[in-house]
Design a protein around this motif. Structure first.
Motif, PDB file in Angstrom:
ATOM      1  N   TRP A  50      31.088 -36.494 -28.275  1.00  0.00           N
ATOM      2  CA  TRP A  50      30.621 -37.757 -27.689  1.00  0.00           C
ATOM      3  C   TRP A  50      30.339 -37.548 -26.200  1.00  0.00           C
ATOM      4  O   TRP A  50      29.315 -38.003 -25.680  1.00  0.00           O
ATOM      5  N   GLN A  51      31.217 -36.854 -25.542  1.00  0.00           N
ATOM      6  CA  GLN A  51      30.987 -36.537 -24.128  1.00  0.00           C
ATOM      7  C   GLN A  51      29.794 -35.611 -23.974  1.00  0.00           C
ATOM      8  O   GLN A  51      28.978 -35.772 -23.056  1.00  0.00           O
ATOM      9  N   ARG A  52      29.663 -34.629 -24.855  1.00  0.00           N
ATOM     10  CA  ARG A  52      28.576 -33.659 -24.755  1.00  0.00           C
ATOM     11  C   ARG A  52      27.208 -34.323 -24.895  1.00  0.00           C
ATOM     12  O   ARG A  52      26.250 -33.918 -24.219  1.00  0.00           O
ATOM     13  N   ILE A  53      27.104 -35.355 -25.741  1.00  0.00           N
ATOM     14  CA  ILE A  53      25.801 -36.000 -25.946  1.00  0.00           C
ATOM     15  C   ILE A  53      25.507 -37.086 -24.919  1.00  0.00           C
ATOM     16  O   ILE A  53      24.439 -37.697 -24.943  1.00  0.00           O
ATOM     17  N   GLY A  54      26.459 -37.339 -24.017  1.00  0.00           N
ATOM     18  CA  GLY A  54      26.246 -38.388 -23.020  1.00  0.00           C
ATOM     19  C   GLY A  54      26.728 -39.750 -23.468  1.00  0.00           C
ATOM     20  O   GLY A  54      26.241 -40.776 -22.959  1.00  0.00           O
ATOM     21  N   GLY A  55      27.678 -39.774 -24.400  1.00  0.00           N
ATOM     22  CA  GLY A  55      28.279 -41.040 -24.827  1.00  0.00           C
ATOM     23  C   GLY A  55      27.284 -41.979 -25.493  1.00  0.00           C
ATOM     24  O   GLY A  55      26.313 -41.565 -26.137  1.00  0.00           O
ATOM     25  N   GLY A  56      27.537 -43.263 -25.300  1.00  0.00           N
ATOM     26  CA  GLY A  56      26.718 -44.279 -25.950  1.00  0.00           C
ATOM     27  C   GLY A  56      25.257 -44.229 -25.534  1.00  0.00           C
ATOM     28  O   GLY A  56      24.369 -44.493 -26.342  1.00  0.00           O
ATOM     29  N   LYS A  57      25.008 -43.886 -24.283  1.00  0.00           N
ATOM     30  CA  LYS A  57      23.619 -43.805 -23.818  1.00  0.00           C
ATOM     31  C   LYS A  57      22.864 -42.722 -24.572  1.00  0.00           C
ATOM     32  O   LYS A  57      21.726 -42.925 -25.016  1.00  0.00           O
TER      33      LYS A  57
END
Length: 200
Positions: A45-52
């Motif tokens: 989730w952090q690697r993909i940039g979270g919700g954005k």
């Protein structure tokens, strides 16, 4: 269940960067999908940039009604059955923003789920690829139990999305989801094909 969407987002990012997943990304993705490991989901989730990042990828994938969870809370992502069918199409169909290698990876992981998570839509067929989701609601003491995937039964292939909430226990929620999956496949197999109109 959002873990499939997280992985699809990661793979789209890798495609844009014209690279395969790193060894760490691949092993973390495997743990996230096959074992439904939450720590792995947190990391990706952090690697993909979270919700954005998830929201941006969903625009590419064609999901229009999925709302990413706030901050680090990927587990509170809200979605619809229609959006999950769109995601399944992106994972399994040739006409997809995900390339063949990306689709093959997700399909492989969804087909090798840990034995203790072989429930849900798999009850409707003998061959399957799936991802389940479950969440107890502290305020109501009720469970949300979800299952999505592709199953093969009676010589046909089905995409199934079962979303549920309000079950008094996880086991009762699983039973309800499996009954819904079996009923859906039974109805679809029992329905005769439409008669083509004769044009004169």
């Amino acid at each position: 269940m959002v873990k499939v969407d997280i992985l699809a987002t990661l793979l789209l990012r890798a495609q844009r960067e014209r690279r395969p997943l790193t060894r760490w990304e691949a092993s973390t993705a495997a743990s996230m999908i096959q074992s439904s490991d939450n720590a792995s989901a947190n990391a990706l989730w952090q690697r993909i940039g979270g919700g954005k990042g998830l929201t941006e990828a969903n625009r590419t994938l064609g999901l229009t009604s999925t709302q990413a969870g706030p901050g680090p809370q990927w587990g509170l992502t809200q979605t619809t059955a229609a959006d999950q069918l769109v995601l399944l199409s992106a994972v399994f169909d040739d006409h997809s923003p995900l390339n063949r290698a990306s689709r093959d990876l997700i399909q492989s992981l969804m087909g090798e789920i840990d034995a203790d998570q072989d429930w849900g839509v798999s009850a409707a067929g003998s061959r399957w690829q799936l991802k389940n989701g479950w969440l107890p609601r502290p305020h109501s003491q009720r469970w949300a139990i979800n299952s999505v995937g592709r199953v093969k039964a009676h010589g046909s292939t089905f995409y199934l999305v079962i979303l549920s909430h309000g079950s008094p226990s996880m086991s009762q929620g699983i039973s309800a989801v499996e009954q819904a999956a079996q009923s859906a496949v039974h109805v679809l197999c029992s329905t005769p094909p439409p008669v083509s109109p004769i044009i004169r």
